[in-house]
Design an enzyme around this catalytic site. Structure first.
Site: not given
Ligand code: C2G
Length: 129
Positions: A44-45
């Site tokens: 993804k990244k």
């Molecule tokens: N999150 C949040 N507030 C933040 C940062 C993150 O509420 N300040 C939430 C995100 O919205 C997400 C969860 O924490 O629901 C996990 O965030 P990430 O680790 O960034 O996950 P991501 O890379 O978006 O992976 O299938 C979907 C992916 O696996 C999601």
């Protein structure tokens, strides 16, 4: 019994992660978390997370609000995971708003507001400085 499912990387675990998991747990009786694999993050990244998947899964799995953890291997498998883990509710942060509406035929889909002003990327930048 309501089963809640959510997904994330949860790299460099922070208060925004804790907050969404606690709010997700409060929507049901059993919280299941799909922790994305290192490989999924790379695809993804184009970079690997700071913490490897086994450590991210161990941290998330140790939380009081989390009942079950598994590895999310691909973004394409969401529907399969919802069925496999018999989820009644899918919870995602509102950075994903609308992106999972297609699963409304399988379970309830809820987007929760993100915690403002904190992110793994911002933390990495802060530490770097
Ligand atoms: N999150 C949040 N507030 C933040 C940062 C993150 O509420 N300040 C939430 C995100 O919205 C997400 C969860 O924490 O629901 C996990 O965030 P990430 O680790 O960034 O996950 P991501 O890379 O978006 O992976 O299938 C979907 C992916 O696996 C999601």
């Amino acid at each position: 019994m309501k089963r809640v499912l959510t997904f994330g990387t949860f790299d460099v675990f922070h208060i925004g992660h804790l907050s969404i998991l606690e709010r997700a747990a409060s929507l049901g009786d059993h919280l299941i978390v799909g922790v994305s694999t290192d490989q999924l993050n790379f695809s993804k990244k184009n970079r690997y997370p700071v913490y490897p998947e086994d450590e991210r899964a161990a941290i998330v799995g140790a939380l009081r609000c989390v009942d079950e953890v598994f590895y999310e291997e691909s973004l394409e498998f969401k529907g399969d995971y919802i069925r496999q883990y018999r989820a009644n509710i899918l919870v995602m942060g509102d950075d994903w708003l609308g992106r999972f509406d297609e699963f409304e035929n399988l379970c309830e889909v809820v987007y929760l507001p993100r915690t403002p002003a904190i992110s793994t990327t911002a933390l990495i930048e802060k530490i770097r400085r």
